[in-house]
Design a protein around this motif. Structure first.
Motif, PDB file in Angstrom:
ATOM      1  N   TRP A 113       0.798  -1.222   0.000  1.00 48.80           N
ATOM      2  CA  TRP A 113       0.000   0.000   0.000  1.00 48.80           C
ATOM      3  C   TRP A 113       0.834   1.277   0.000  1.00 48.80           C
ATOM      4  CZ3 TRP A 113      -4.354  -0.820  -1.967  1.00 48.80           C
ATOM      5  CH2 TRP A 113      -5.130  -1.934  -1.644  1.00 48.80           C
ATOM      6  N   ASP A 114       2.151   1.198  -0.080  1.00 45.73           N
ATOM      7  CA  ASP A 114       2.982   2.405  -0.100  1.00 45.73           C
ATOM      8  C   ASP A 114       2.583   3.384  -1.208  1.00 45.73           C
ATOM      9  OD1 ASP A 114       4.342   1.461   2.118  1.00 45.73           O
ATOM     10  OD2 ASP A 114       6.162   0.911   1.014  1.00 45.73           O
ATOM     11  N   PRO A 115       2.335   2.932  -2.442  1.00 46.13           N
ATOM     12  CA  PRO A 115       1.921   3.886  -3.482  1.00 46.13           C
ATOM     13  C   PRO A 115       0.578   4.557  -3.170  1.00 46.13           C
ATOM     14  CG  PRO A 115       2.726   1.860  -4.483  1.00 46.13           C
ATOM     15  CD  PRO A 115       2.590   1.581  -3.006  1.00 46.13           C
ATOM     16  N   LEU A 116      -0.333   3.829  -2.536  1.00 43.14           N
ATOM     17  CA  LEU A 116      -1.616   4.420  -2.158  1.00 43.14           C
ATOM     18  C   LEU A 116      -1.413   5.493  -1.102  1.00 43.14           C
ATOM     19  CD1 LEU A 116      -4.724   4.523  -2.223  1.00 43.14           C
ATOM     20  CD2 LEU A 116      -4.711   2.684  -0.513  1.00 43.14           C
ATOM     21  N   ARG A 117      -0.587   5.195  -0.108  1.00 44.05           N
ATOM     22  CA  ARG A 117      -0.294   6.193   0.932  1.00 44.05           C
ATOM     23  C   ARG A 117       0.341   7.426   0.304  1.00 44.05           C
ATOM     24  NH1 ARG A 117      -1.186   5.758   6.426  1.00 44.05           N
ATOM     25  NH2 ARG A 117      -0.620   7.900   6.019  1.00 44.05           N
ATOM     26  N   ALA A 118       1.241   7.232  -0.649  1.00 43.56           N
ATOM     27  CA  ALA A 118       1.880   8.369  -1.335  1.00 43.56           C
ATOM     28  C   ALA A 118       0.839   9.184  -2.102  1.00 43.56           C
ATOM     29  CB  ALA A 118       2.980   7.872  -2.270  1.00 43.56           C
ATOM     30  N   LEU A 119      -0.105   8.521  -2.740  1.00 38.97           N
ATOM     31  CA  LEU A 119      -1.163   9.224  -3.470  1.00 38.97           C
ATOM     32  C   LEU A 119      -2.020  10.054  -2.512  1.00 38.97           C
ATOM     33  CD1 LEU A 119      -2.859   9.861  -5.979  1.00 38.97           C
ATOM     34  CD2 LEU A 119      -4.120   7.731  -5.534  1.00 38.97           C
ATOM     35  N   ILE A 120      -2.378   9.472  -1.381  1.00 35.88           N
ATOM     36  CA  ILE A 120      -3.201  10.204  -0.420  1.00 35.88           C
ATOM     37  C   ILE A 120      -2.425  11.395   0.153  1.00 35.88           C
ATOM     38  CG2 ILE A 120      -4.428  10.028   1.780  1.00 35.88           C
ATOM     39  CD1 ILE A 120      -5.128   7.101   0.884  1.00 35.88           C
ATOM     40  N   ASP A 121      -1.149  11.210   0.428  1.00 37.06           N
ATOM     41  CA  ASP A 121      -0.305  12.330   0.866  1.00 37.06           C
ATOM     42  C   ASP A 121      -0.294  13.433  -0.199  1.00 37.06           C
ATOM     43  OD1 ASP A 121       0.354  11.054   3.255  1.00 37.06           O
ATOM     44  OD2 ASP A 121       2.294  10.327   2.513  1.00 37.06           O
ATOM     45  N   HIS A 122      -0.205  13.039  -1.466  1.00 34.56           N
ATOM     46  CA  HIS A 122      -0.206  13.981  -2.585  1.00 34.56           C
ATOM     47  C   HIS A 122      -1.534  14.746  -2.654  1.00 34.56           C
ATOM     48  CE1 HIS A 122       0.602  15.541  -6.617  1.00 34.56           C
ATOM     49  NE2 HIS A 122      -0.554  15.044  -7.009  1.00 34.56           N
ATOM     50  N   ILE A 123      -2.643  14.031  -2.467  1.00 34.29           N
ATOM     51  CA  ILE A 123      -3.973  14.658  -2.488  1.00 34.29           C
ATOM     52  C   ILE A 123      -4.055  15.742  -1.412  1.00 34.29           C
ATOM     53  CG2 ILE A 123      -6.421  14.214  -1.961  1.00 34.29           C
ATOM     54  CD1 ILE A 123      -5.989  11.448  -3.365  1.00 34.29           C
ATOM     55  N   VAL A 124      -3.556  15.433  -0.233  1.00 36.87           N
ATOM     56  CA  VAL A 124      -3.555  16.401   0.874  1.00 36.87           C
ATOM     57  C   VAL A 124      -2.618  17.563   0.542  1.00 36.87           C
ATOM     58  CG1 VAL A 124      -2.909  16.752   3.290  1.00 36.87           C
ATOM     59  CG2 VAL A 124      -4.248  14.732   2.637  1.00 36.87           C
ATOM     60  N   ALA A 125      -1.411  17.251   0.062  1.00 37.40           N
ATOM     61  CA  ALA A 125      -0.418  18.293  -0.246  1.00 37.40           C
ATOM     62  C   ALA A 125      -0.918  19.241  -1.332  1.00 37.40           C
ATOM     63  CB  ALA A 125       0.898  17.646  -0.673  1.00 37.40           C
ATOM     64  N   GLN A 126      -1.725  18.728  -2.256  1.00 41.77           N
ATOM     65  CA  GLN A 126      -2.235  19.553  -3.349  1.00 41.77           C
ATOM     66  C   GLN A 126      -3.529  20.277  -2.982  1.00 41.77           C
ATOM     67  OE1 GLN A 126      -0.578  20.189  -6.338  1.00 41.77           O
ATOM     68  NE2 GLN A 126       1.027  19.216  -5.126  1.00 41.77           N
ATOM     69  N   GLY A 127      -3.978  20.118  -1.743  1.00 42.83           N
ATOM     70  CA  GLY A 127      -5.129  20.881  -1.270  1.00 42.83           C
ATOM     71  C   GLY A 127      -6.491  20.298  -1.594  1.00 42.83           C
ATOM     72  N   PHE A 128      -6.538  19.034  -1.990  1.00 40.46           N
ATOM     73  CA  PHE A 128      -7.831  18.420  -2.314  1.00 40.46           C
ATOM     74  C   PHE A 128      -8.444  17.658  -1.146  1.00 40.46           C
ATOM     75  CE2 PHE A 128      -6.087  19.214  -6.523  1.00 40.46           C
ATOM     76  CZ  PHE A 128      -7.167  19.859  -7.108  1.00 40.46           C
ATOM     77  N   ALA A 129      -7.753  17.641  -0.035  1.00 35.63           N
ATOM     78  CA  ALA A 129      -8.287  17.062   1.200  1.00 35.63           C
ATOM     79  C   ALA A 129      -7.559  17.705   2.368  1.00 35.63           C
ATOM     80  CB  ALA A 129      -8.092  15.549   1.223  1.00 35.63           C
ATOM     81  N   ASP A 130      -8.243  17.797   3.465  1.00 30.12           N
ATOM     82  CA  ASP A 130      -7.646  18.315   4.687  1.00 30.12           C
ATOM     83  C   ASP A 130      -6.677  17.276   5.249  1.00 30.12           C
ATOM     84  OD1 ASP A 130      -8.099  20.596   6.779  1.00 30.12           O
ATOM     85  OD2 ASP A 130      -7.986  18.728   7.928  1.00 30.12           O
ATOM     86  N   ALA A 131      -5.669  17.731   5.956  1.00 30.50           N
ATOM     87  CA  ALA A 131      -4.681  16.817   6.532  1.00 30.50           C
ATOM     88  C   ALA A 131      -5.307  15.828   7.508  1.00 30.50           C
ATOM     89  CB  ALA A 131      -3.565  17.598   7.215  1.00 30.50           C
ATOM     90  N   THR A 132      -6.488  16.146   8.024  1.00 27.64           N
ATOM     91  CA  THR A 132      -7.156  15.208   8.939  1.00 27.64           C
ATOM     92  C   THR A 132      -7.503  13.894   8.240  1.00 27.64           C
ATOM     93  OG1 THR A 132      -9.317  16.193   8.462  1.00 27.64           O
ATOM     94  CG2 THR A 132      -8.130  17.023  10.407  1.00 27.64           C
ATOM     95  N   LEU A 133      -7.578  13.897   6.923  1.00 29.11           N
ATOM     96  CA  LEU A 133      -7.843  12.659   6.186  1.00 29.11           C
ATOM     97  C   LEU A 133      -6.834  11.572   6.561  1.00 29.11           C
ATOM     98  CD1 LEU A 133      -9.601  11.350   3.922  1.00 29.11           C
ATOM     99  CD2 LEU A 133      -7.817  12.058   2.318  1.00 29.11           C
ATOM    100  N   LEU A 134      -5.602  11.986   6.804  1.00 26.39           N
ATOM    101  CA  LEU A 134      -4.539  11.045   7.148  1.00 26.39           C
ATOM    102  C   LEU A 134      -4.782  10.380   8.501  1.00 26.39           C
ATOM    103  CD1 LEU A 134      -1.562  13.276   5.971  1.00 26.39           C
ATOM    104  CD2 LEU A 134      -2.658  11.406   4.704  1.00 26.39           C
ATOM    105  N   ASP A 135      -5.563  11.018   9.350  1.00 30.60           N
ATOM    106  CA  ASP A 135      -5.865  10.475  10.673  1.00 30.60           C
ATOM    107  C   ASP A 135      -6.966   9.414  10.630  1.00 30.60           C
ATOM    108  OD1 ASP A 135      -4.041  12.295  11.729  1.00 30.60           O
ATOM    109  OD2 ASP A 135      -5.602  13.791  12.102  1.00 30.60           O
ATOM    110  N   PHE A 136      -7.660   9.306   9.514  1.00 30.55           N
ATOM    111  CA  PHE A 136      -8.801   8.397   9.414  1.00 30.55           C
ATOM    112  C   PHE A 136      -8.421   6.982   9.004  1.00 30.55           C
ATOM    113  CE2 PHE A 136     -11.344  12.410   8.244  1.00 30.55           C
ATOM    114  CZ  PHE A 136     -11.463  12.748   9.581  1.00 30.55           C
ATOM    115  N   MET A 137      -7.136   6.758   8.793  1.00 28.34           N
ATOM    116  CA  MET A 137      -6.664   5.426   8.417  1.00 28.34           C
ATOM    117  C   MET A 137      -5.283   5.238   9.020  1.00 28.34           C
ATOM    118  SD  MET A 137      -5.609   6.141   4.525  1.00 28.34           S
ATOM    119  CE  MET A 137      -4.700   7.639   4.204  1.00 28.34           C
TER     120      MET A 137
END
Length: 179
Positions: A141-165
């Motif tokens: 799942w490393d590439p998925l985690r990187a994608l989600i980090d990218h989504i947050v970094a690009q402003g399409f999700a709040d950083a709290t998204l990372l706390d939900f998993m």
């Protein structure tokens, strides 16, 4: 941890690495040993079948949900403790999720990603507070985690998204988190 139900999203295929099937078997065994109920997609193929067979072999309760159109493709496992046949994939996902206290995602394909993102989105929207775990077998799942980090970094999700998993490296770590 009786009456605790763990929903497992995973592949209907075995994948290319032996560690995937080994981890699925280990997870099913651990679920049964902990007295938890397995909730999953009711197939008897791939990682799905391995988790269920191991849970059954350990005397664990199993709750499977499968849509009619996948009964043959995924080899519906009718010998489960509870076997539910739905008409649609949407129903399948809803019944699985509503009958679980937590979610874990083993390696899988588009279907597993769909299930994961639906659970994550529902959590983001405040529709539930169930924990969501990525069982990161050999870094799958490393590439998925990187994608989600990218989504947050690009402003399409709040950083709290990372706390939900939470990404966990192995079954022992997952079971400790659930315990």
């Amino acid at each position: 941890m009786s009456s605790f139900s763990l929903c497992v999203y995973c592949g209907a295929r075995p994948g290319t690495q032996p560690a995937y099937m080994a981890t699925a078997t280990e997870l099913g065994t651990a679920i049964a040993a902990a007295g938890m109920r397995l909730v999953y997609g009711a197939g008897d193929v791939g990682l799905m079948g391995a988790v269920a067979r191991a849970a059954q072999a350990g005397g664990g309760a199993t709750f499977g949900v499968i849509p009619t159109h996948l009964m043959q493709i995924e080899v519906g496992k009718a010998d489960l403790s509870t076997f539910v046949v739905t008409e649609t994939m949407h129903e399948r996902k809803k019944v699985m999720f509503m009958n679980a206290d937590a979610v874990v995602v083993l390696p899988g394909g588009a279907g597993s990603l769909d299930e994961f993102f639906e659970a994550l989105t529902w959590r983001q929207l405040g529709l539930h507070e169930k924990p969501i775990y990525l069982l990161n077998v050999d870094g799958y799942w490393d590439p998925l985690r990187a994608l989600i980090d990218h989504i947050v970094a690009q402003g399409f999700a709040d950083a709290t998204l990372l706390d939900f998993m939470e990404s966990v490296p192995d079954v022992d770590t997952l079971m400790a988190r659930l315990g």
